[in-house]
Design a protein around this motif. Structure first.
Motif, PDB file in Angstrom:
ATOM      1  N   ASP A 177       0.748  -1.056  -0.019  1.00  0.00           N
ATOM      2  CA  ASP A 177      -0.070  -0.061   0.051  1.00  0.00           C
ATOM      3  C   ASP A 177       0.741   1.106   0.041  1.00  0.00           C
ATOM      4  OD1 ASP A 177      -2.814   1.111   0.165  1.00  0.00           O
ATOM      5  OD2 ASP A 177      -1.986   1.992   2.206  1.00  0.00           O
ATOM      6  N   ASP A 178       2.051   1.134   0.801  1.00  0.00           N
ATOM      7  CA  ASP A 178       2.780   2.549   0.679  1.00  0.00           C
ATOM      8  C   ASP A 178       3.445   2.716  -0.481  1.00  0.00           C
ATOM      9  OD1 ASP A 178       2.621   2.791   3.466  1.00  0.00           O
ATOM     10  OD2 ASP A 178       4.031   1.439   3.888  1.00  0.00           O
ATOM     11  N   VAL A 179       3.780   1.536  -1.490  1.00  0.00           N
ATOM     12  CA  VAL A 179       4.614   1.550  -2.560  1.00  0.00           C
ATOM     13  C   VAL A 179       3.412   2.159  -3.712  1.00  0.00           C
ATOM     14  CG1 VAL A 179       5.644   0.267  -4.219  1.00  0.00           C
ATOM     15  CG2 VAL A 179       6.033  -0.262  -1.924  1.00  0.00           C
ATOM     16  N   ALA A 180       2.363   1.667  -3.453  1.00  0.00           N
ATOM     17  CA  ALA A 180       1.249   2.014  -4.513  1.00  0.00           C
ATOM     18  C   ALA A 180       1.059   3.275  -4.136  1.00  0.00           C
ATOM     19  CB  ALA A 180      -0.076   1.248  -4.319  1.00  0.00           C
ATOM     20  N   ALA A 181       0.949   4.056  -3.016  1.00  0.00           N
ATOM     21  CA  ALA A 181       0.468   5.403  -2.598  1.00  0.00           C
ATOM     22  C   ALA A 181       1.778   6.270  -3.137  1.00  0.00           C
ATOM     23  CB  ALA A 181       0.327   5.566  -1.333  1.00  0.00           C
ATOM     24  N   ASP A 182       3.038   5.861  -2.932  1.00  0.00           N
ATOM     25  CA  ASP A 182       4.177   6.830  -3.059  1.00  0.00           C
ATOM     26  C   ASP A 182       4.562   6.650  -4.812  1.00  0.00           C
ATOM     27  OD1 ASP A 182       4.205   7.347  -0.631  1.00  0.00           O
ATOM     28  OD2 ASP A 182       5.807   5.764  -0.148  1.00  0.00           O
ATOM     29  N   PHE A 183       4.147   5.717  -5.694  1.00  0.00           N
ATOM     30  CA  PHE A 183       4.460   5.376  -6.994  1.00  0.00           C
ATOM     31  C   PHE A 183       2.917   5.345  -7.774  1.00  0.00           C
ATOM     32  CE2 PHE A 183       8.371   4.221  -4.867  1.00  0.00           C
ATOM     33  CZ  PHE A 183       9.150   4.910  -5.552  1.00  0.00           C
ATOM     34  N   PRO A 184       2.187   6.418  -7.820  1.00  0.00           N
ATOM     35  CA  PRO A 184       0.673   6.027  -8.383  1.00  0.00           C
ATOM     36  C   PRO A 184       1.027   5.694  -9.871  1.00  0.00           C
ATOM     37  CG  PRO A 184       1.234   8.402  -7.948  1.00  0.00           C
ATOM     38  CD  PRO A 184       2.384   7.667  -7.232  1.00  0.00           C
ATOM     39  N   GLU A 185       2.090   6.144 -10.441  1.00  0.00           N
ATOM     40  CA  GLU A 185       2.352   5.672 -11.957  1.00  0.00           C
ATOM     41  C   GLU A 185       2.679   4.077 -12.178  1.00  0.00           C
ATOM     42  OE1 GLU A 185       4.092   7.498  -9.884  1.00  0.00           O
ATOM     43  OE2 GLU A 185       6.081   7.616 -10.454  1.00  0.00           O
ATOM     44  N   LEU A 186       3.229   3.582 -11.181  1.00  0.00           N
ATOM     45  CA  LEU A 186       3.642   2.249 -11.238  1.00  0.00           C
ATOM     46  C   LEU A 186       2.471   1.276 -11.160  1.00  0.00           C
ATOM     47  CD1 LEU A 186       6.220   0.255 -11.220  1.00  0.00           C
ATOM     48  CD2 LEU A 186       5.992   0.333  -8.630  1.00  0.00           C
ATOM     49  N   THR A 187       2.408   0.364 -11.844  1.00  0.00           N
ATOM     50  CA  THR A 187       1.350  -0.787 -11.785  1.00  0.00           C
ATOM     51  C   THR A 187       1.883  -1.725 -10.904  1.00  0.00           C
ATOM     52  OG1 THR A 187       0.145  -0.349 -13.887  1.00  0.00           O
ATOM     53  CG2 THR A 187      -0.089  -2.396 -13.092  1.00  0.00           C
ATOM     54  N   LYS A 208      -6.982   1.679  -4.463  1.00  0.00           N
ATOM     55  CA  LYS A 208      -5.604   2.259  -5.375  1.00  0.00           C
ATOM     56  C   LYS A 208      -5.833   1.600  -6.746  1.00  0.00           C
ATOM     57  CE  LYS A 208      -2.753   3.817  -1.699  1.00  0.00           C
ATOM     58  NZ  LYS A 208      -3.392   3.421  -0.569  1.00  0.00           N
ATOM     59  N   THR A 209      -6.257   2.427  -7.765  1.00  0.00           N
ATOM     60  CA  THR A 209      -6.491   1.730  -8.821  1.00  0.00           C
ATOM     61  C   THR A 209      -5.185   1.279  -9.769  1.00  0.00           C
ATOM     62  OG1 THR A 209      -6.531   3.647 -10.122  1.00  0.00           O
ATOM     63  CG2 THR A 209      -8.946   2.885  -9.366  1.00  0.00           C
ATOM     64  N   ASN A 210      -3.936   1.476  -9.174  1.00  0.00           N
ATOM     65  CA  ASN A 210      -2.946   1.070  -9.662  1.00  0.00           C
ATOM     66  C   ASN A 210      -2.546  -0.379  -9.290  1.00  0.00           C
ATOM     67  OD1 ASN A 210      -2.540   2.843  -7.686  1.00  0.00           O
ATOM     68  ND2 ASN A 210      -0.123   2.669  -7.829  1.00  0.00           N
ATOM     69  N   VAL A 211      -3.356  -0.917  -8.464  1.00  0.00           N
ATOM     70  CA  VAL A 211      -3.133  -2.268  -7.827  1.00  0.00           C
ATOM     71  C   VAL A 211      -3.993  -3.367  -8.474  1.00  0.00           C
ATOM     72  CG1 VAL A 211      -3.008  -3.698  -5.540  1.00  0.00           C
ATOM     73  CG2 VAL A 211      -2.429  -1.221  -5.975  1.00  0.00           C
ATOM     74  N   TYR A 212      -3.295  -4.279  -8.801  1.00  0.00           N
ATOM     75  CA  TYR A 212      -3.969  -5.689  -9.453  1.00  0.00           C
ATOM     76  C   TYR A 212      -3.664  -6.938  -8.526  1.00  0.00           C
ATOM     77  CZ  TYR A 212      -4.599  -2.925 -13.649  1.00  0.00           C
ATOM     78  OH  TYR A 212      -5.107  -2.059 -14.545  1.00  0.00           O
ATOM     79  N   PHE A 213      -4.308  -7.864  -8.759  1.00  0.00           N
ATOM     80  CA  PHE A 213      -3.951  -9.324  -8.072  1.00  0.00           C
ATOM     81  C   PHE A 213      -4.343 -10.537  -8.957  1.00  0.00           C
ATOM     82  CE2 PHE A 213      -8.160  -7.934  -6.955  1.00  0.00           C
ATOM     83  CZ  PHE A 213      -8.846  -9.091  -7.196  1.00  0.00           C
ATOM     84  N   ASP A 214      -3.047 -11.605  -8.716  1.00  0.00           N
ATOM     85  CA  ASP A 214      -3.255 -12.530  -9.625  1.00  0.00           C
ATOM     86  C   ASP A 214      -3.957 -13.717  -8.692  1.00  0.00           C
ATOM     87  OD1 ASP A 214      -1.492 -14.409  -8.637  1.00  0.00           O
ATOM     88  OD2 ASP A 214      -0.017 -13.558  -9.958  1.00  0.00           O
TER      89      ASP A 214
END
Ligand SMILES: [Zn+2]
Length: 286
Positions: A177-187, A208-214
């Motif tokens: 969650d921290d990574v997704a918040a600090d790098f919104p451009e990163l998928t 956070k819409t830049n987060v997916y899951f397999d």
């Protein structure tokens, strides 16, 4: 185009299963009740061809923490070169390798043509939200490729005293969650149902819409109810088919997937459309 894209594939070959895995993989296969088997790249390709699916194959580098040899990015690029109709390659770099890791990730994407990067925080023994690794996430964002992080329990070292010295704490989704918040451009893709932190993973993806899951490594029959519910509704554009071959058979995954209750249009998204968009297969020139 294939009927599905398997977003989570390890080389089922000597290089990964035996050389890079040793006891960790032996214990994983025992824990999963499977026989440890080694295939060639050609046998793997034949399986994926027969199933009419493409597979995203991961390199592996956990040298610093495990002392075991890596499965190089060049090796995975070689598989893709040899079997381009069925394989797409994702790189691996050991985050503890500092500047080398930064250079290697660029080389793997730009020169070798790999399309994403896989990390296994338990085997590589690091917290994704440790600021020391932020340059690596910045580099992945700059290169415009998705990044996969293992989340939840792992079969590696499972079922033995001390779990082969591996620590599950590194794979708690909240660190992402921290990574997704600090790098919104990163998928970011969280790999596997994130048990025992499934709802935490779903909350992060909802927020956070830049987060997916397999959905790899588990039979769809045993998905936690919350995972199934959100996959069928609010998170239908973020869920991805993955098998975790050779630890889990893509054939069995697809068969069991048929038996669960999902809307037809969601089924298609999970199997194919979401991955195609994420990997930008339409605009791809390879
Ligand atoms: Zn895996």
């Amino acid at each position: 185009m294939p009927r599905a894209i398997d977003m989570h594939v390890h080389p089922g070959t000597q290089e990964y299963v035996i050389d890079a895995g040793a006891e960790l993989h032996r214990h994983a296969f025992e824990y999963l009740g499977r026989k440890l088997e080694v295939e060639t790249g050609a046998e793997m390709a034949a399986l994926y061809r027969r199933l009419d699916i493409m597979g995203v194959v991961f390199a592996w580098d956990a040298e610093t923490a495990t002392g075991l040899p890596r499965v190089s990015n060049d090796y995975v690029a070689g598989l893709v070169r040899e079997f381009p109709d069925v394989f797409i390659g994702f790189a691996s770099v050991d985050p503890w390798k500092g500047k080398w890791a930064l250079k290697e990730v660029e080389r793997a994407i730009v020169e070798l043509g790999l399309r994403g990067v896989k990390f296994q925080p338990i085997a590589q023994a690091f917290y994704p939200n440790d600021r020391r690794f932020y340059p690596l996430w910045a580099e992945c964002a700059r290169l415009g490729v998705p990044v996969v992080f293992h989340v939840g329990i792992t079969g590696l070292g499972a079922g033995v005293r001390g779990g082969d010295g591996l620590h599950l704490k590194y794979a708690q989704p909240l660190h992402l969650d921290d990574v997704a918040a600090d790098f919104p451009e990163l998928t970011i893709i969280g790999a596997h149902p994130a048990w025992p932190w499934q709802d935490e993973m779903l909350a992060i993806a909802l927020h956070k819409t830049n987060v997916y899951f397999d959905l790899s490594g588990w039979s769809p029959k045993y998905f936690p109810p919350s995972l199934l519910r959100y996959t069928n509704s609010l998170l239908q554009d973020r869920a991805l088919f993955g098998s975790d071959y050779p630890f889990f058979s893509p054939e069995r995954w697809l068969r069991d997937f048929e038996t669960i209750d999902l809307k037809p249009e969601v089924r298609e998204k999970v199997l194919f459309t979401n991955a195609r968009k994420l990997l930008r297969l339409d605009e791809a020139s390879r």
